[in-house]
Design an enzyme around this catalytic site. Structure first.
Site, mmCIF file in Angstrom:
data_model
loop_
_atom_site.group_PDB
_atom_site.id
_atom_site.type_symbol
_atom_site.label_atom_id
_atom_site.label_comp_id
_atom_site.label_asym_id
_atom_site.label_seq_id
_atom_site.Cartn_x
_atom_site.Cartn_y
_atom_site.Cartn_z
ATOM 1 N N HIS A 25 -33.281 -9.536 -39.896
ATOM 2 C CA HIS A 25 -32.065 -8.724 -39.902
ATOM 3 C C HIS A 25 -30.882 -9.647 -39.659
ATOM 4 C CE1 HIS A 25 -29.107 -5.810 -38.332
ATOM 5 N NE2 HIS A 25 -29.836 -4.844 -38.858
ATOM 6 N N ASP A 78 -37.227 -10.633 -32.250
ATOM 7 C CA ASP A 78 -36.507 -9.377 -32.431
ATOM 8 C C ASP A 78 -37.534 -8.247 -32.448
ATOM 9 O OD1 ASP A 78 -35.218 -7.132 -33.367
ATOM 10 O OD2 ASP A 78 -34.284 -8.102 -35.095
ATOM 11 N N GLN A 120 -37.866 -3.149 -34.275
ATOM 12 C CA GLN A 120 -38.715 -2.275 -35.073
ATOM 13 C C GLN A 120 -40.138 -2.200 -34.539
ATOM 14 O OE1 GLN A 120 -37.533 -0.366 -37.422
ATOM 15 N NE2 GLN A 120 -35.491 -1.262 -37.519
ATOM 16 N N LYS A 122 -33.703 3.191 -31.414
ATOM 17 C CA LYS A 122 -34.810 3.272 -32.367
ATOM 18 C C LYS A 122 -36.092 3.801 -31.709
ATOM 19 C CE LYS A 122 -32.904 -0.586 -35.026
ATOM 20 N NZ LYS A 122 -32.269 0.216 -36.089
ATOM 21 N N CYS A 125 -29.050 -4.698 -44.068
ATOM 22 C CA CYS A 125 -28.692 -5.837 -43.213
ATOM 23 C C CYS A 125 -29.713 -6.957 -43.334
ATOM 24 C CB CYS A 125 -28.545 -5.406 -41.758
ATOM 25 S SG CYS A 125 -27.150 -4.306 -41.459
#
Length: 421
Positions: free
Chosen positions: A138, A215, A218, A241, A379
């Site tokens: 991202h 990261d 997700q 999220k 993104c």
């Protein structure tokens, strides 16, 4: 006031038996609405997750009964607000299997990665150093490294992917040269759904003395996480999220990094003492939490953790795997449809295009059928450049979605395809 009093809505506790997914779905009031006169099918969960009743109730209850600033008052409301705020930190730490005093609460992954970039990387990188970043990142895990590289003379190098959307691990490990000081990699791709083997990647990086930033935006809504076992140096998460309010998230970092890093933002709460001769900073993690935080939001984050744990992350992962398999079969049956990202280990994300149709047109017409999907570059411009496309449509699933919704989505897509092609 006891910490559990901040919300009144019941949690869907499951004692190891079969989960009543209809009951779980009923906890999400937004899913009951209509769009353009049709029942909503919400398949934009990778963008933001919907909020269950206990999270919504927690916001109302905080402002009705506890609203006060944290860490700045000895009165009852201030004490209760602080306990609720720090309680959320403790819940999230348990959820991630990390120490609470290594967890910096912040607005989300973008802030968390920028904190690492400017507080850890900026003082350390120099000309000739390399930041290794995967192709599937991202922008939030690309742009901060580019900005810091411009200021330090370091360079950003790309770790490529395979045609099916997996990381090219052999090439990645070959790229771990002595010049590489930091590796930035996503746990789960927001476009492809690919689940990267971050534990093995971080193990290899440690052997080369490379600091790792993962990261987890997700990953945290879909997988049962053990951040301590991953073995990274930094792990970033976003609350909205994972059924929590927007403007919440956290950075986990090894204690030795937090102690060595200078503050990113100055202000109140992140200090022990201030004079015009100098400032003594607070201990981590509060050293990085200047100003009044999103207190009610973090109370909601704590409620979201309670909710996800009550459903069970193993149950959530299994449910979403079923939904993903169903949705993949349904889309593969549509002529002229191409799916991007076919790695065997995937989360519930499907990016696709239909021959002869633009992604934005597909998404716009699907919306008129009540189906909410994402279109664009998500993104992740460098990733779409790899596949040679300008945009894709992304359908992303969550545990509160249904098989019936998948059938309605597929029917709507077939209808839209006939209109466009």
């Amino acid at each position: 006031m006891p910490q559990t009093a901040v919300h009144d809505a019941a949690l869907p506790v499951h004692d190891g038996g079969e989960v009543d997914w209809a009951r779980v779905r009923a906890d999400f009031p937004l899913l009951m609405r209509e769009v353009h006169g049709k029942p909503l099918v919400y398949f934009d969960n990778a963008n933001t997750g919907q909020k269950p009743l206990p999270v919504i109730a927690s916001q109302d209850a905080f402002y009705r009964r506890q609203n006060a600033n944290v860490s700045r008052a000895v009165h009852a409301l201030g004490t209760e607000a602080t306990e609720a705020y720090e309680g959320a930190r403790n819940k999230l730490a348990r959820f991630l299997n990390v120490r609470a005093d290594e967890l910096v609460l912040c607005s989300g992954t973008t802030f968390a990665i920028n904190l690492v970039a400017y507080s850890w990387a900026l003082p350390r990188l120099k000309p000739g150093d390399v930041v290794l970043v995967s192709r599937m990142e991202h922008h939030a895990n690309i742009v901060p490294w580019q900005l810091v590289a411009q200021r330090t003379g370091a360079t950003v190098r790309v770790a490529e992917i395979l045609p099916d959307g997996r990381l090219d691990l052999e090439a990645l490990y070959r790229a771990m040269t002595p010049q590489v000081k930091l590796l930035a990699v996503t746990h789960v791709s927001n476009v492809l759904g690919t689940i990267n083997p971050v534990r093995e990647i971080c193990r290899q990086a440690r052997r080369h003395g490379i600091v790792t930033v993962v990261d987890g935006s997700q990953a945290v809504p879909h997988l049962k996480l053990d951040v301590a076992a991953i073995g990274c140096d930094f792990y970033a998460v976003t609350g909205h999220k994972m059924c929590a309010p927007t403007g919440t998230g956290a950075l986990w970092a090894r204690r030795e990094h937090l102690e060595a890093m200078p503050p990113f933002i100055g202000g109140g709460e992140m200090i022990k003492e201030v004079s015009f001769e100098g400032t003594v900073f607070n201990d981590p993690p509060h050293k990085f939490e200047a100003g009044t935080p999103n207190i009610a939001g973090f109370v909601g984050l704590g409620a979201a953790v309670d909710y996800l744990e009550s459903v069970g992350m193993d149950n959530i992962a299994a449910r979403e795997a079923e939904l993903l398999a169903h949705a993949t079969r349904a889309l593969q049956a549509i002529p002229g449809l191409r799916i991007f990202g076919t790695a065997p280990d995937k989360a519930g994300v499907i990016s696709f295009l239909v021959d002869g149709a633009h992604a934005h047109d597909l998404a716009t017409l699907l919306d008129l059928e009540g189906v909410a999907v994402r279109s664009g570059q998500h993104c992740a411009h460098p990733l779409l450049q790899f596949f040679g496309v300008a945009a894709t449509v992304r359908a992303s699933l969550a545990f509160y979605n249904t098989h019936e919704e998948i059938e309605r989505f597929a029917a709507a897509l077939r209808k839209v395809r006939q209109l466009l092609c």
